[in-house]
Structure formats: structure tokens, C-alpha cells
Write a protein that holds these residues in place. Structure first.
Motif, mmCIF file in Angstrom:
data_model
loop_
_atom_site.group_PDB
_atom_site.id
_atom_site.type_symbol
_atom_site.label_atom_id
_atom_site.label_comp_id
_atom_site.label_asym_id
_atom_site.label_seq_id
_atom_site.Cartn_x
_atom_site.Cartn_y
_atom_site.Cartn_z
ATOM 1 N N VAL A 1 -16.714 -9.031 -30.570
ATOM 2 C CA VAL A 1 -17.484 -8.079 -29.561
ATOM 3 C C VAL A 1 -18.248 -8.696 -28.892
ATOM 4 C CG1 VAL A 1 -19.050 -5.929 -29.757
ATOM 5 C CG2 VAL A 1 -17.315 -6.293 -31.586
ATOM 6 N N PRO A 2 -18.272 -8.464 -27.562
ATOM 7 C CA PRO A 2 -18.944 -9.634 -26.635
ATOM 8 C C PRO A 2 -20.467 -9.603 -27.083
ATOM 9 C CG PRO A 2 -17.192 -8.196 -25.386
ATOM 10 C CD PRO A 2 -17.274 -7.729 -26.992
ATOM 11 N N TYR A 3 -21.243 -8.514 -27.014
ATOM 12 C CA TYR A 3 -22.472 -8.436 -27.086
ATOM 13 C C TYR A 3 -23.152 -9.148 -28.394
ATOM 14 C CZ TYR A 3 -22.772 -4.360 -30.166
ATOM 15 O OH TYR A 3 -22.536 -3.375 -31.263
ATOM 16 N N ASP A 4 -22.174 -8.876 -29.635
ATOM 17 C CA ASP A 4 -22.417 -9.418 -30.969
ATOM 18 C C ASP A 4 -22.260 -11.146 -30.834
ATOM 19 O OD1 ASP A 4 -23.071 -7.407 -32.480
ATOM 20 O OD2 ASP A 4 -20.971 -7.086 -33.082
ATOM 21 N N GLU A 5 -21.297 -11.417 -30.104
ATOM 22 C CA GLU A 5 -20.934 -12.933 -29.969
ATOM 23 C C GLU A 5 -22.174 -13.477 -29.088
ATOM 24 O OE1 GLU A 5 -18.895 -14.732 -32.168
ATOM 25 O OE2 GLU A 5 -18.351 -12.890 -32.873
ATOM 26 N N ILE A 6 -22.592 -12.911 -28.327
ATOM 27 C CA ILE A 6 -23.680 -13.550 -27.451
ATOM 28 C C ILE A 6 -24.794 -13.578 -28.044
ATOM 29 C CG2 ILE A 6 -25.254 -12.994 -25.210
ATOM 30 C CD1 ILE A 6 -22.701 -11.531 -24.134
ATOM 31 N N LEU A 7 -25.235 -12.662 -28.770
ATOM 32 C CA LEU A 7 -26.512 -12.925 -29.666
ATOM 33 C C LEU A 7 -26.272 -13.756 -30.812
ATOM 34 C CD1 LEU A 7 -27.226 -8.949 -29.768
ATOM 35 C CD2 LEU A 7 -28.263 -10.720 -28.345
ATOM 36 N N ASN A 8 -25.133 -13.768 -31.473
ATOM 37 C CA ASN A 8 -24.996 -15.022 -32.325
ATOM 38 C C ASN A 8 -24.958 -16.133 -31.659
ATOM 39 O OD1 ASN A 8 -24.543 -13.126 -34.396
ATOM 40 N ND2 ASN A 8 -22.010 -13.151 -34.302
ATOM 41 N N GLU A 9 -24.614 -16.391 -30.492
ATOM 42 C CA GLU A 9 -24.660 -17.821 -29.793
ATOM 43 C C GLU A 9 -26.026 -18.205 -29.515
ATOM 44 O OE1 GLU A 9 -22.215 -21.078 -27.756
ATOM 45 O OE2 GLU A 9 -21.743 -19.604 -29.150
ATOM 46 N N GLN A 10 -26.747 -16.966 -29.322
ATOM 47 C CA GLN A 10 -28.292 -17.120 -28.944
ATOM 48 C C GLN A 10 -28.834 -17.716 -30.305
ATOM 49 O OE1 GLN A 10 -30.992 -14.375 -29.566
ATOM 50 N NE2 GLN A 10 -32.159 -16.143 -29.409
ATOM 51 N N LYS A 11 -28.493 -17.195 -31.353
ATOM 52 C CA LYS A 11 -29.193 -17.622 -32.574
ATOM 53 C C LYS A 11 -28.910 -19.297 -33.004
ATOM 54 C CE LYS A 11 -29.840 -13.119 -34.391
ATOM 55 N NZ LYS A 11 -29.202 -12.210 -34.921
ATOM 56 N N GLN A 12 -27.425 -19.388 -32.715
ATOM 57 C CA GLN A 12 -26.909 -20.431 -33.292
ATOM 58 C C GLN A 12 -27.467 -21.711 -32.550
ATOM 59 O OE1 GLN A 12 -22.791 -20.131 -33.071
ATOM 60 N NE2 GLN A 12 -22.458 -18.942 -34.958
ATOM 61 N N ASN A 13 -27.640 -21.763 -31.118
ATOM 62 C CA ASN A 13 -27.929 -22.873 -30.434
ATOM 63 C C ASN A 13 -29.558 -22.887 -30.019
ATOM 64 O OD1 ASN A 13 -25.496 -24.182 -30.355
ATOM 65 N ND2 ASN A 13 -24.711 -22.415 -29.160
ATOM 66 N N ASP A 14 -30.159 -21.702 -30.568
ATOM 67 C CA ASP A 14 -31.803 -21.598 -30.368
ATOM 68 C C ASP A 14 -31.821 -21.748 -28.873
ATOM 69 O OD1 ASP A 14 -34.257 -21.507 -31.143
ATOM 70 O OD2 ASP A 14 -34.774 -23.895 -30.823
ATOM 71 N N ILE A 15 -31.090 -20.715 -28.249
ATOM 72 C CA ILE A 15 -31.573 -20.442 -26.895
ATOM 73 C C ILE A 15 -32.646 -19.957 -26.485
ATOM 74 C CG2 ILE A 15 -30.398 -19.218 -24.832
ATOM 75 C CD1 ILE A 15 -28.413 -21.383 -25.961
ATOM 76 N N ASP A 16 -33.140 -20.198 -25.270
ATOM 77 C CA ASP A 16 -34.568 -19.552 -24.804
ATOM 78 C C ASP A 16 -34.377 -18.887 -23.595
ATOM 79 O OD1 ASP A 16 -34.367 -21.961 -23.600
ATOM 80 O OD2 ASP A 16 -36.006 -22.724 -24.254
ATOM 81 N N LEU A 17 -33.295 -18.756 -22.988
ATOM 82 C CA LEU A 17 -32.975 -17.852 -21.817
ATOM 83 C C LEU A 17 -31.585 -17.379 -21.815
ATOM 84 C CD1 LEU A 17 -34.033 -16.260 -19.283
ATOM 85 C CD2 LEU A 17 -33.387 -18.801 -18.118
ATOM 86 N N ILE A 18 -31.280 -16.259 -21.453
ATOM 87 C CA ILE A 18 -29.940 -15.700 -21.540
ATOM 88 C C ILE A 18 -29.867 -15.160 -19.969
ATOM 89 C CG2 ILE A 18 -28.100 -14.044 -22.082
ATOM 90 C CD1 ILE A 18 -29.435 -13.981 -24.779
#
Length: 149
Positions: A97-114
Motif C-alpha cells: 500500500v503506497p502510503y504504508d510503504e512511504i511511512l515505513n521507508e521514512q522510519k527505516q531510513n530515519d528520513i527527516d523530509l518527505i
């Protein structure tokens, strides 16, 4: 002042997504950030329908080719953009699911800006299902920059 070090840009290969990637590249060049470009393949193909199932080998080959094709397309799209070679860019393809995977990627890579397009390819479906951008903005644990389509 906010200086992002890790920027996530989801893409659906639309013109709007390309604008978001260009924005990420421009910001990354200024702040020496790393850019993560992500494409999510929605689970649309089912292995079985009614009384018929595709053989495992055929289904797995289809999924593998879909991931390879998406990865190639991301590289091609990004290579056309200004200053893409001046920035550290990582590419990834996920299924789900696109939004789930985007949010998972944010957490996994410690993203500070989407950074993402305000509207993707979904067209009229977006009104029925709700947009990916809306769900990401509401649920993200970090800053989200929407690039107007």
C-alpha cells in the motif's frame, strides 16, 4: 533553520512526481543531503482467481520483472533531471500500500523530509479512495513538503 539530511521522494512516474524529485535534488544540493527515491507497486495482480491459479514460477517472474522495470524507469526519470549527478541518490521499489510503504521507508531510513507531489496519477480514484499525499501528511512523523501538480 531546518537543514534536511535525508530526503524521501515517492514517485509514481507522473510529471508531478518528477517535479517533486527535482525539488528534492535542488534542496539536497544546497544542504548536502541524501535523496531516497521510492516507487511502490500496489498489490493489484492476484495469483489466484476463482478456480484458476497462475503457477508460482510465472507469478514470481511477473513480480521480479515488475520490480526491475520500475527500477530502470526510476533511473531513467532521474537521469533527465538537472543536477541529478551532483547528489547522492538511492533507489528502492517496494510492494504494498503506497502510503504504508512511504511511512515505513521514512522510519527505516530515519528520513527527516518527505517531498512528494500533491496529486499523482490516480485521477478520479483519488476522490473515492483518498489521496496518498493526504494520508502521508496526516501520519508522517517528519516534515512533508507537497509540490503542487
Amino acid at each position: 533553520m531546518f537543514e534536511p539530511k535525508k530526503i524521501l521522494v515517492p514517485t509514481d512516474f507522473s510529471v508531478s512526481s518528477d517535479k517533486a524529485i527535482q525539488e528534492a535534488i535542488d534542496i539536497a544540493e544546497k544542504y548536502h543531503s541524501k535523496v531516497y527515491v521510492l516507487h511502490v507497486i500496489e498489490k493489484g495482480v492476484q495469483q489466484c482467481a476463482a478456480d484458476y491459479c497462475l503457477p508460482n514460477e510465472v507469478f514470481e517472474q511477473f513480480e521480479h520483472e515488475s520490480i526491475d522495470s520500475s527500477t530502470q524507469k526510476m533511473h531513467q526519470e532521474v537521469s533527465k533531471l538537472n543536477k541529478a549527478d551532483a547528489v547522492d541518490i538511492t533507489f528502492d521499489v517496494k510492494k504494498g500500500v503506497p502510503y504504508d510503504e512511504i511511512l515505513n521507508e521514512q522510519k527505516q531510513n530515519d528520513i527527516d523530509l518527505i517531498i512528494m507531489a500533491s496529486h499523482g496519477r490516480s485521477g478520479l480514484l483519488h476522490f473515492k479512495l483518498g489521496s496518498v499525499a493526504d494520508k502521508v501528511v496526516k501520519r508522517a512523523a517528519t516534515q512533508v513538503l507537497l509540490v503542487k501538480a
